[in-house]
Design an enzyme around this catalytic site. Structure first.
Site, PDB file in Angstrom:
ATOM      1  CB  SER A   8     -24.669 -76.673 -25.551  1.00 32.01           C
ATOM      2  OG  SER A   8     -24.416 -76.302 -24.216  1.00 32.01           O
ATOM      3  CG  HIS A  33     -24.721 -72.371 -26.932  1.00 29.00           C
ATOM      4  ND1 HIS A  33     -25.350 -71.207 -27.326  1.00 29.00           N
ATOM      5  CD2 HIS A  33     -25.253 -72.691 -25.725  1.00 29.00           C
ATOM      6  CE1 HIS A  33     -26.227 -70.853 -26.404  1.00 29.00           C
ATOM      7  NE2 HIS A  33     -26.185 -71.727 -25.414  1.00 29.00           N
ATOM      8  CG  MET A  37     -25.343 -71.663 -16.221  1.00 31.90           C
ATOM      9  SD  MET A  37     -25.924 -73.318 -15.873  1.00 31.90           S
ATOM     10  CE  MET A  37     -26.408 -73.849 -17.519  1.00 31.90           C
ATOM     11  CG  HIS A  66     -27.093 -68.659 -23.153  1.00 33.54           C
ATOM     12  ND1 HIS A  66     -27.834 -69.827 -23.086  1.00 33.54           N
ATOM     13  CD2 HIS A  66     -27.894 -67.697 -22.626  1.00 33.54           C
ATOM     14  CE1 HIS A  66     -29.007 -69.577 -22.530  1.00 33.54           C
ATOM     15  NE2 HIS A  66     -29.065 -68.290 -22.235  1.00 33.54           N
ATOM     16  CG  MET A 137     -33.887 -69.806 -22.299  1.00 31.07           C
ATOM     17  SD  MET A 137     -32.290 -70.637 -22.582  1.00 31.07           S
ATOM     18  CE  MET A 137     -32.566 -72.310 -22.001  1.00 31.07           C
ATOM     19  CG  ASP A 175     -29.843 -72.938 -25.296  1.00 31.70           C
ATOM     20  OD1 ASP A 175     -29.552 -74.142 -25.297  1.00 31.70           O
ATOM     21  OD2 ASP A 175     -29.212 -72.072 -24.655  1.00 31.70           O
TER      22      ASP A 175
HETATM   23  C1  DX5 Z   1     -29.454 -74.589 -20.530  1.00 30.97           C
HETATM   24  C2  DX5 Z   1     -28.421 -74.170 -21.550  1.00 30.97           C
HETATM   25  C3  DX5 Z   1     -28.411 -74.969 -22.807  1.00 30.97           C
HETATM   26  C4  DX5 Z   1     -28.158 -76.421 -22.611  1.00 30.97           C
HETATM   27  C5  DX5 Z   1     -28.822 -77.166 -23.713  1.00 30.97           C
HETATM   28  O1  DX5 Z   1     -29.485 -73.677 -19.485  1.00 30.97           O
HETATM   29  O2  DX5 Z   1     -28.618 -72.814 -21.932  1.00 30.97           O
HETATM   30  O3  DX5 Z   1     -27.499 -74.425 -23.754  1.00 30.97           O
HETATM   31  O4  DX5 Z   1     -26.788 -76.735 -22.586  1.00 30.97           O
HETATM   32  O5  DX5 Z   1     -28.612 -78.492 -23.470  1.00 30.97           O
HETATM   33  P1  DX5 Z   1     -29.465 -79.663 -24.075  1.00 30.97           P
HETATM   34  O6  DX5 Z   1     -29.311 -79.615 -25.567  1.00 30.97           O
HETATM   35  O7  DX5 Z   1     -28.805 -80.839 -23.456  1.00 30.97           O
HETATM   36  O8  DX5 Z   1     -30.894 -79.494 -23.654  1.00 30.97           O
HETATM   37 ZN    ZN Z   2     -27.430 -71.938 -23.727  1.00 27.52          ZN
END
Ligand code: DX5
Ligand code: ZN
Length: 216
Positions: A8, A33, A37, A66, A137, A175
């Site tokens: 990510s 990824h 947001m 995403h 999630m 994720d």
């Molecule tokens: C959270 C994101 C994830 C996040 C995961 O809202 O969708 O993709 O970056 O990060 P880690 O692996 O640090 O939990």
């Molecule tokens: Zn994500």
């Protein structure tokens, strides 16, 4: 079977994005990824179309976008145009989810649906045959480096059962909070794709972490 590993980019040093993409290009990672947001669906703002475009220009791996945004239908074509290979929307943000899926497929991308930790698997019962991926999630969306929610294992097993029952080809992507300690159990429960941000980018040797995830 080896998991699909998707670093990510949210956890990368944004002042040195080129270096992060080069690292991913040279690693055994499968996808990149990209967490988008909007400050409305989730309490954070990350990056948008110009940054996705810049990532794509340097990347030699598919872009897994995403969308943690309301009204994703306004941006599907734009993200596809800059090179998104898969586009995932949140079930909670889409009252007309079937339409959103058709739009993503029509744009030529693989279609994914993400569900928040509180959203039951049954919500996807009538859409699972139409999608390429389910993103479960395992933290509340909005931030990297959060603690993994343990109930995720049961959700993966239930999701896998639904996929098999409906003869769907959908992959299960996990994720949030993925670690070297929980990755094996996630795959055993039925996960196909592991997203990892903090785990990879906080390491002094990110390529080695990716390799370890691939061989977990
Ligand atoms: C959270 C994101 C994830 C996040 C995961 O809202 O969708 O993709 O970056 O990060 P880690 O692996 O640090 O939990
Ligand atoms: Zn994500």
């Amino acid at each position: 079977m080896q998991p699909i590993v998707a670093p990510s980019i949210l956890a990368a040093d944004f002042s040195n994005l080129g270096q992060a993409i080069t690292m991913i290009n040279e690693s055994e990672a499968d996808w990149i990824h990209v967490d988008v947001m909007d400050g409305v669906f989730v309490p954070n703002i990350s990056l948008g179309i110009p940054v996705a475009e810049a990532i794509k220009r340097h990347a030699n791996k598919p872009l897994d976008v995403h969308l943690m945004i309301v009204h994703p239908e306004n941006f599907v074509e734009a993200f596809r145009k800059v090179g998104a290979d898969s586009i995932t929307v949140h079930a909670e943000a889409c009252p007309h989810l079937h339409r959103n899926i058709q739009q993503i497929k029509h744009a030529g991308a693989k279609a994914g649906v993400a569900i928040n930790p509180h959203t039951p698997i049954v919500d996807l019962e009538n859409i699972i045959q139409d999608i390429d991926m389910v993103l479960i999630m395992s933290v509340n969306p909005g931030f990297g480096a959060q603690k993994f929610i343990e109930n995720t294992y049961q959700k993966i097993r239930d999701m896998k059962a639904l996929i098999l029952a409906k003869k769907s080809g959908a992959k299960i992507e996990i994720d949030g909070g993925v670690t070297l300690e929980n990755a094996r159990a996630l795959l055993d429960a039925g996960a196909d794709v592991l997203v990892a941000g903090n785990l990879i980018f906080s390491s002094p040797n990110p390529k080695q972490i990716i390799q370890r995830l691939k061989r977990i």
